[in-house]
Design a protein around this motif. Sequence first.
Motif, PDB file in Angstrom:
ATOM      1  N   HIS A 332       0.779  -1.234   0.000  1.00  0.00           N
ATOM      2  CA  HIS A 332       0.000   0.000   0.000  1.00  0.00           C
ATOM      3  C   HIS A 332       0.812   1.286   0.000  1.00  0.00           C
ATOM      4  O   HIS A 332       0.536   2.178  -0.770  1.00  0.00           O
ATOM      5  CB  HIS A 332      -0.932   0.044   1.203  1.00  0.00           C
ATOM      6  CG  HIS A 332      -1.965  -1.025   1.207  1.00  0.00           C
ATOM      7  ND1 HIS A 332      -3.053  -0.986   0.398  1.00  0.00           N
ATOM      8  CD2 HIS A 332      -2.054  -2.169   1.901  1.00  0.00           C
ATOM      9  CE1 HIS A 332      -3.797  -2.060   0.597  1.00  0.00           C
ATOM     10  NE2 HIS A 332      -3.210  -2.795   1.506  1.00  0.00           N
ATOM     11  N   ALA A 605      -5.042   0.643   8.889  1.00  0.00           N
ATOM     12  CA  ALA A 605      -5.822   0.442   7.675  1.00  0.00           C
ATOM     13  C   ALA A 605      -7.289   0.335   8.055  1.00  0.00           C
ATOM     14  O   ALA A 605      -7.875  -0.734   8.041  1.00  0.00           O
ATOM     15  CB  ALA A 605      -5.361  -0.803   6.945  1.00  0.00           C
ATOM     16  N   ALA A 606      -7.847   1.458   8.417  1.00  0.00           N
ATOM     17  CA  ALA A 606      -9.255   1.454   8.781  1.00  0.00           C
ATOM     18  C   ALA A 606     -10.079   1.031   7.575  1.00  0.00           C
ATOM     19  O   ALA A 606      -9.705   1.308   6.437  1.00  0.00           O
ATOM     20  CB  ALA A 606      -9.671   2.848   9.230  1.00  0.00           C
ATOM     21  N   LYS A 607     -11.166   0.322   7.842  1.00  0.00           N
ATOM     22  CA  LYS A 607     -11.976  -0.177   6.722  1.00  0.00           C
ATOM     23  C   LYS A 607     -13.393   0.340   6.851  1.00  0.00           C
ATOM     24  O   LYS A 607     -14.301  -0.398   7.204  1.00  0.00           O
ATOM     25  CB  LYS A 607     -11.972  -1.697   6.711  1.00  0.00           C
ATOM     26  CG  LYS A 607     -10.586  -2.266   6.570  1.00  0.00           C
ATOM     27  CD  LYS A 607     -10.613  -3.765   6.454  1.00  0.00           C
ATOM     28  CE  LYS A 607      -9.230  -4.312   6.231  1.00  0.00           C
ATOM     29  NZ  LYS A 607      -8.304  -4.043   7.351  1.00  0.00           N
ATOM     30  N   PRO A 608     -13.600   1.603   6.604  1.00  0.00           N
ATOM     31  CA  PRO A 608     -14.933   2.176   6.820  1.00  0.00           C
ATOM     32  C   PRO A 608     -16.004   1.506   5.962  1.00  0.00           C
ATOM     33  O   PRO A 608     -17.070   1.176   6.438  1.00  0.00           O
ATOM     34  CB  PRO A 608     -14.758   3.643   6.434  1.00  0.00           C
ATOM     35  CG  PRO A 608     -13.499   3.714   5.659  1.00  0.00           C
ATOM     36  CD  PRO A 608     -12.658   2.587   6.103  1.00  0.00           C
ATOM     37  N   ARG A 609     -15.671   1.276   4.714  1.00  0.00           N
ATOM     38  CA  ARG A 609     -16.711   0.758   3.826  1.00  0.00           C
ATOM     39  C   ARG A 609     -17.137  -0.659   4.201  1.00  0.00           C
ATOM     40  O   ARG A 609     -18.335  -0.904   4.378  1.00  0.00           O
ATOM     41  CB  ARG A 609     -16.232   0.830   2.382  1.00  0.00           C
ATOM     42  CG  ARG A 609     -17.320   0.410   1.444  1.00  0.00           C
ATOM     43  CD  ARG A 609     -16.999   0.768   0.031  1.00  0.00           C
ATOM     44  NE  ARG A 609     -17.949   0.110  -0.835  1.00  0.00           N
ATOM     45  CZ  ARG A 609     -17.991   0.244  -2.132  1.00  0.00           C
ATOM     46  NH1 ARG A 609     -17.115   1.034  -2.717  1.00  0.00           N
ATOM     47  NH2 ARG A 609     -18.879  -0.384  -2.842  1.00  0.00           N
ATOM     48  N   PRO A 610     -16.208  -1.593   4.343  1.00  0.00           N
ATOM     49  CA  PRO A 610     -16.645  -2.930   4.763  1.00  0.00           C
ATOM     50  C   PRO A 610     -17.380  -2.903   6.097  1.00  0.00           C
ATOM     51  O   PRO A 610     -18.324  -3.675   6.301  1.00  0.00           O
ATOM     52  CB  PRO A 610     -15.338  -3.710   4.870  1.00  0.00           C
ATOM     53  CG  PRO A 610     -14.413  -3.024   3.952  1.00  0.00           C
ATOM     54  CD  PRO A 610     -14.783  -1.580   4.009  1.00  0.00           C
ATOM     55  N   GLY A 707     -24.489   7.267   0.395  1.00  0.00           N
ATOM     56  CA  GLY A 707     -23.961   7.181  -0.966  1.00  0.00           C
ATOM     57  C   GLY A 707     -24.267   5.885  -1.670  1.00  0.00           C
ATOM     58  O   GLY A 707     -23.577   5.504  -2.596  1.00  0.00           O
ATOM     59  N   LEU A 722     -25.682   2.719  -6.643  1.00  0.00           N
ATOM     60  CA  LEU A 722     -24.358   3.299  -6.843  1.00  0.00           C
ATOM     61  C   LEU A 722     -23.230   2.430  -6.310  1.00  0.00           C
ATOM     62  O   LEU A 722     -22.111   2.490  -6.793  1.00  0.00           O
ATOM     63  CB  LEU A 722     -24.274   4.662  -6.146  1.00  0.00           C
ATOM     64  CG  LEU A 722     -25.141   5.767  -6.726  1.00  0.00           C
ATOM     65  CD1 LEU A 722     -24.963   7.025  -5.906  1.00  0.00           C
ATOM     66  CD2 LEU A 722     -24.759   6.030  -8.162  1.00  0.00           C
ATOM     67  N   ALA A 723     -23.530   1.647  -5.304  1.00  0.00           N
ATOM     68  CA  ALA A 723     -22.420   0.922  -4.684  1.00  0.00           C
ATOM     69  C   ALA A 723     -22.775  -0.550  -4.544  1.00  0.00           C
ATOM     70  O   ALA A 723     -23.875  -0.892  -4.132  1.00  0.00           O
ATOM     71  CB  ALA A 723     -22.123   1.515  -3.315  1.00  0.00           C
ATOM     72  N   TRP A 724     -21.844  -1.378  -4.913  1.00  0.00           N
ATOM     73  CA  TRP A 724     -22.043  -2.807  -4.767  1.00  0.00           C
ATOM     74  C   TRP A 724     -21.288  -3.294  -3.535  1.00  0.00           C
ATOM     75  O   TRP A 724     -20.253  -2.724  -3.176  1.00  0.00           O
ATOM     76  CB  TRP A 724     -21.549  -3.531  -6.012  1.00  0.00           C
ATOM     77  CG  TRP A 724     -22.589  -3.585  -7.078  1.00  0.00           C
ATOM     78  CD1 TRP A 724     -23.337  -4.654  -7.431  1.00  0.00           C
ATOM     79  CD2 TRP A 724     -23.013  -2.524  -7.919  1.00  0.00           C
ATOM     80  NE1 TRP A 724     -24.210  -4.327  -8.440  1.00  0.00           N
ATOM     81  CE2 TRP A 724     -24.037  -3.028  -8.751  1.00  0.00           C
ATOM     82  CE3 TRP A 724     -22.664  -1.176  -8.040  1.00  0.00           C
ATOM     83  CZ2 TRP A 724     -24.680  -2.254  -9.708  1.00  0.00           C
ATOM     84  CZ3 TRP A 724     -23.299  -0.395  -8.991  1.00  0.00           C
ATOM     85  CH2 TRP A 724     -24.304  -0.937  -9.811  1.00  0.00           C
ATOM     86  N   GLY A 726     -18.898  -5.199  -1.120  1.00  0.00           N
ATOM     87  CA  GLY A 726     -17.636  -5.919  -1.175  1.00  0.00           C
ATOM     88  C   GLY A 726     -16.598  -5.320  -2.104  1.00  0.00           C
ATOM     89  O   GLY A 726     -15.612  -5.967  -2.424  1.00  0.00           O
ATOM     90  N   LEU A 727     -16.795  -4.098  -2.531  1.00  0.00           N
ATOM     91  CA  LEU A 727     -15.795  -3.490  -3.410  1.00  0.00           C
ATOM     92  C   LEU A 727     -14.912  -2.527  -2.628  1.00  0.00           C
ATOM     93  O   LEU A 727     -15.314  -1.939  -1.671  1.00  0.00           O
ATOM     94  CB  LEU A 727     -16.473  -2.752  -4.552  1.00  0.00           C
ATOM     95  CG  LEU A 727     -17.250  -3.628  -5.510  1.00  0.00           C
ATOM     96  CD1 LEU A 727     -17.777  -2.797  -6.647  1.00  0.00           C
ATOM     97  CD2 LEU A 727     -16.343  -4.721  -6.056  1.00  0.00           C
TER      98      LEU A 727
ATOM     99  N   PRO B 309       3.365   0.876  -5.218  1.00  0.00           N
ATOM    100  CA  PRO B 309       2.916  -0.203  -4.339  1.00  0.00           C
ATOM    101  C   PRO B 309       2.126  -1.249  -5.135  1.00  0.00           C
ATOM    102  O   PRO B 309       1.545  -0.941  -6.174  1.00  0.00           O
ATOM    103  CB  PRO B 309       2.017   0.510  -3.339  1.00  0.00           C
ATOM    104  CG  PRO B 309       2.459   1.913  -3.347  1.00  0.00           C
ATOM    105  CD  PRO B 309       2.942   2.184  -4.738  1.00  0.00           C
ATOM    106  N   GLU B 370     -16.855   3.031  -9.166  1.00  0.00           N
ATOM    107  CA  GLU B 370     -17.335   1.750  -8.676  1.00  0.00           C
ATOM    108  C   GLU B 370     -17.012   0.627  -9.667  1.00  0.00           C
ATOM    109  O   GLU B 370     -16.669  -0.479  -9.280  1.00  0.00           O
ATOM    110  CB  GLU B 370     -18.850   1.840  -8.452  1.00  0.00           C
ATOM    111  CG  GLU B 370     -19.440   0.692  -7.673  1.00  0.00           C
ATOM    112  CD  GLU B 370     -19.078   0.736  -6.211  1.00  0.00           C
ATOM    113  OE1 GLU B 370     -18.300   1.610  -5.799  1.00  0.00           O
ATOM    114  OE2 GLU B 370     -19.567  -0.130  -5.466  1.00  0.00           O
ATOM    115  N   SER B 386     -11.568  -3.573   1.042  1.00  0.00           N
ATOM    116  CA  SER B 386     -11.205  -2.199   0.747  1.00  0.00           C
ATOM    117  C   SER B 386     -10.990  -1.453   2.061  1.00  0.00           C
ATOM    118  O   SER B 386     -11.735  -1.611   3.005  1.00  0.00           O
ATOM    119  CB  SER B 386     -12.286  -1.540  -0.085  1.00  0.00           C
ATOM    120  OG  SER B 386     -12.984  -0.603   0.677  1.00  0.00           O
ATOM    121  N   GLN B 393      -4.466   5.263  -2.140  1.00  0.00           N
ATOM    122  CA  GLN B 393      -3.696   4.947  -3.345  1.00  0.00           C
ATOM    123  C   GLN B 393      -4.360   5.501  -4.590  1.00  0.00           C
ATOM    124  O   GLN B 393      -3.688   5.939  -5.524  1.00  0.00           O
ATOM    125  CB  GLN B 393      -3.522   3.440  -3.477  1.00  0.00           C
ATOM    126  CG  GLN B 393      -2.490   2.912  -2.507  1.00  0.00           C
ATOM    127  CD  GLN B 393      -2.306   1.423  -2.625  1.00  0.00           C
ATOM    128  OE1 GLN B 393      -1.699   0.943  -3.559  1.00  0.00           O
ATOM    129  NE2 GLN B 393      -2.837   0.695  -1.693  1.00  0.00           N
TER     130      GLN B 393
END
Lengths: 727, 445
Positions: A332, A605-610, A707, A722-724, A726-727, B309, B370, B386, B393
């Motif tokens: 990263h 590595a915060a993971k807000p979306r998941p 969103g 707009l959002a699926w 697991g992405l 990276p 997306e 994610s 990045q």
Amino acid sequence: MDDDSVLNDDSGSLEHQACYIYTPTSEALSLSTPKKRRAASSSRTPRSKREKTDSNNCETIGALGHGFPTLLRDLEGEDAVNARFETFHRLWKDVERRTDDVLAQVNDETLQSVSSFVSKASQDIYGEKLPTGLILTGPNIAAHGVLFEQIESRIQSVDKRGRVAILTSKDSSNLKNVLKKIIRCVTEIHDGFVDEDDIVEAKSGKNPSRYNYDPEIIHDWCSTHPGAKVVVAVQDTEAFDPAVLVELISILHQYLPKIPFILLLGIATSEDIFYEKLPHSTIRLLRGDRFDVQRFEESMEQVFEEAVLSSQSVLKLGPRVADVIFERQKDHTRSVSSFVMALKYAYMSHFYANALSVILGSIDSEESLNTILSDAHCEAIRNLPSFKPFVETKILGFPWRARELLTSNKALKSAVFTASKECQRYSTNLAEAINLFRKLQSIVSPQQANEIPTYELYSRILWGEFTTRPAFRDAMLTTKKISSEKFLTLLTTLSELPSELSEKLSIAADKVQELQSEKAAKGSSLVSEFVLPDSHRTTVKSGRVRLDEQKSKMTSQDTEYQKLVTSTVQDLETYFKNKFKPYTNIFLHEIFFYDLKSPHSQVFAAKPRPSVERALSRPGDYLGCECCGGGNDDDGAGIGGSQPYSAVLYQLYLESPALIGVYDLWSAFRMVCLGDKADQEADDDDEEEKELQAQFYRALAELRYLGFVKYSKKKTDHLVKLAWKGL
Amino acid sequence: MTGPLESLNARFPCRERQIDGLAALLGQDDIPAPPVLVLYGTEATGKSTIVKAVLEEFEIPYAYVSCKECITARHVFEKAYTSCDALISNGEEKGRQIRPDSVNALAGQLQKLIPSSGKIVLVLDAIDKQREVTPTMLSGLARIGEVIRNLTVIMIVTVSSTRLLNISEPPSIYFPAYNKEECVKILSLNPKSIFEVDEEDEYSEEMEQEDRWLWAQCCSAVWDIMGKYAARNLNALKDVVDELWPSLIQPIVDNEYGTRDFPKLFNRLKNEKLRNSEESYVSMQITRAPVDTATDATPLVPNRAHDLPYFSKYLLCAAYLASFNTARYDARYFSKLAEGLSKRKRGRKKKNTSRQLNRKHLGPRPFQLERMMAIFQSILPSSVLSSVDIGSQIATLNSLRLIRKVSNVASATDASSKWRVNVGYEYVKVVGRSVKFDLETHLEE
Ligand SMILES: Nc1ncnc2c1ncn2[C@@H]1O[C@H](COP(=O)(O)OP(=O)(O)OP(=O)(O)O)[C@@H](O)[C@H]1O
Ligand SMILES: [Mg+2]
């Protein structure tokens, strides 16, 4: 992670909370004193700002004012808490100072060549062309600012070659602004830059006043500063508006006869991309040189050696944390400063949450160790995972010692002192051996040494499994096969490094030298059986023939040399195997090696979306209530009317196509929420129905806010997905 | 007898007509000069140099403004005024500075300034290159000469058209581009020498001839192979020849070849320096002699480039694919199911029959973030949750301009914001290869 639970008391643990649920009851507010709340919040937001204020104030803040919690179920003494805090600062300050020193050196070579380029650049060399230095900075954007500041101070303050104007893409809105910035940086005039076409009054009466973007101002400045160069440095060339850059280059080139401009361009991606973006006619105006900045791998290696391997660093990284940190680096960030941050966080959380870390503060004096360790500490030490095997080994030889360790705190404390010495010795030896191995690798197979940096070997070495890896075995095998000259260099280089082998190695080196000169007198060089025949295209058979031939030709010196090679390689191998033992073998390794990986992976590595997606699709995971299928099994999750409305809606949303009819969604929602009752005729006046509708719109608004959806412009009463997940 | 014309023609060969024209219009004492004069021609055709030389030769006082140096239109006016001022008042101190901010103001101020007798010329060089100068300003500037009797405004432009100044048929002189013979002739005026000439050694007639001959040969050979690309005009040609000259004469200095072995010398040079990339050579290199340094350094330090990276590389590949593949076929290319694969094969066959433009030539098209994330997840060898690291990045790739945001949605990482890849196939292919990702197989044909 279970092993760690002993070390981490409830109050300090960063481990157990999956999420923080805020329940603002008046009771909770009155219970927690402001002090405690600050402690709690500092554990959750260990941002650098807070650190800074903390470290600045550490002297002035008195007892417990620093926010470190009392551990060991509140049995920890106040002085122990303070000692942890103080030790953290002492140790980290030391590491920080040493890494800063290393980092200051990192760019030195680049700075050196840029500075000599700037001082040499003159009309004689470049004629009508604009002298241009391309600085290949690499894609780590965070480091660019530092580099350009260093360049500025080098040219401006150290070399005193002239003035530097650093431009970034933020300045590139139009040519006028760019020129204004350059003029301000160079002449240090600050009046007259407010309005569009402001006039800059001349400092001396000789020169006329001019428009604030007129490069003649710099010309006037140059006439009072003979010999000074004007360096224009573009920090992020890629992001700089190409049109403005083209204009800027043309202007600089126009004024070149009057003003000794030099252009420096920072290029983060590649030269080719840079050339592609500028027209040929512009590139033709430039001439100069290219400078490379040290690559990430190399600077990382240096910092790692200083901050982790060095014997001055008392606290080491454990293999799990090291893996987390270096994986993140590779995948990263690729930035040294983020490694330093991670390392600091390791120090912080170790001293913050591990009561026994206090031992690290008094490793040099048994007395202070004895006073600082309380009974509670001793109990905690006995609970360490490494304590059990330690005692068990004692039982075999000295059963009374084992008993003493269990019963007497005094005996335990002295054992701790010896063990801490042992830990330190282990790390010193480890660092020595790693150093030796890297040197060997760089001589024997430089290719491999280049490919895998030390910090990637580190965790395997700590686990003690490195000596079984192909990398290690290859290195040992090729050591046997290298030519006698190379072998001699190897021996001399290795014998100069501090290690317990150095004496042996230098004796061997002398011996080889002797044999070599004897052999040289006869006009040939030393060979051993291991050395492959020179030709690459030997078949196995002819190779063997040749080997036999060679064998028959071998002289007594050769035989002796071969023996020497065999025994030396043997020695080296035993040495490495000895030093690369698993760190878990030693008592107290929990104190000297910080190895909790989840704080790092969570904090960095915060993971807000998941997290949001999980909360909405499996609310039971977070709420822990029975009604929402909060079971651990997978099928326990699923849509249910008892779940929060937005969660229900979200799960319906997941099942729908990209274009969702609001009415369809509502009917499905109603179905889920009302269950059996849904079959009845919808009745608009029904109170329940009304409320449900309101909840539906509220949930929809929430999804929109997060969103996930927006209203479609093409089709009325439809939503666009707009959002699926697991992405 | 050498009059001014002869000496000018000697200094500037191949420009007799232009020099004659300038002399006829400006150099006659008894005929008033025209109010405006346009000189036009492409790059490096001697416009600036020759007009200055003629004015100096005929001792006509002139003020010269290089508009390429000017940042704004006002800046042009200021420079025009101050240079005329300097010409007339000869360094006398003026109380207040005058800064005309329009063409009319400039005309008015100049009228006050310029005495009513004696010829004066104002040269506005490359006035058409100044972005802020509008056509109306141009015609205004051209009329200043009509207002002020004894002032001539000379405008140097690249192309002239009747509409340029809004005046019917202003007197103009065309400077055509030089052809090969003319270029060689002009450059031969100042040949470089083969051997370093010390003070003591005499620069003999013979040596000079050798230099001249070889230099001319070199110029014409370079024109032949690079005239279309890097050496399109006189200046560019001179740059290339200057660049190549030291390596060309090296064998002579080393006594390997004689001066007259030009074909051999040049062939050798061609093989060594130009390789097969004639067009890209000189024009594309800022750094001098990259070939030499590279050969020395490589064996010692493997000069590996700075790396992105790991995930950034995949993100970049995903962005490229999202830009160049049609969303319709995404399932075909990125589905990990067997069904997707078989469909893909069938689809390929069908595609071949219909003639279509290759997507690569159409340029990158915008995609939604997306969609890129979906492709990213599907091309990764093992999926990744994610995190903020992925987001940062993407932001970094954006500031490196490897990918670019095209829509103006408020939040940068909003799922519906539109993006586009901003680098070419070659670069992305190399990036992909370094993580063992084959871009080609995922790319629609
Ligand atoms: N006929 C000529 N004889 C000798 N030298 C020439 C001749 N024509 C041009 N040059 C030289 O070529 C160079 C370019 O000329 P110059 O700058 O005057 O061209 P230009 O037409 O003004 O170009 P631009 O349109 O780019 O301003 C100058 O160094 C000039 O001395
Ligand atoms: Mg010109």
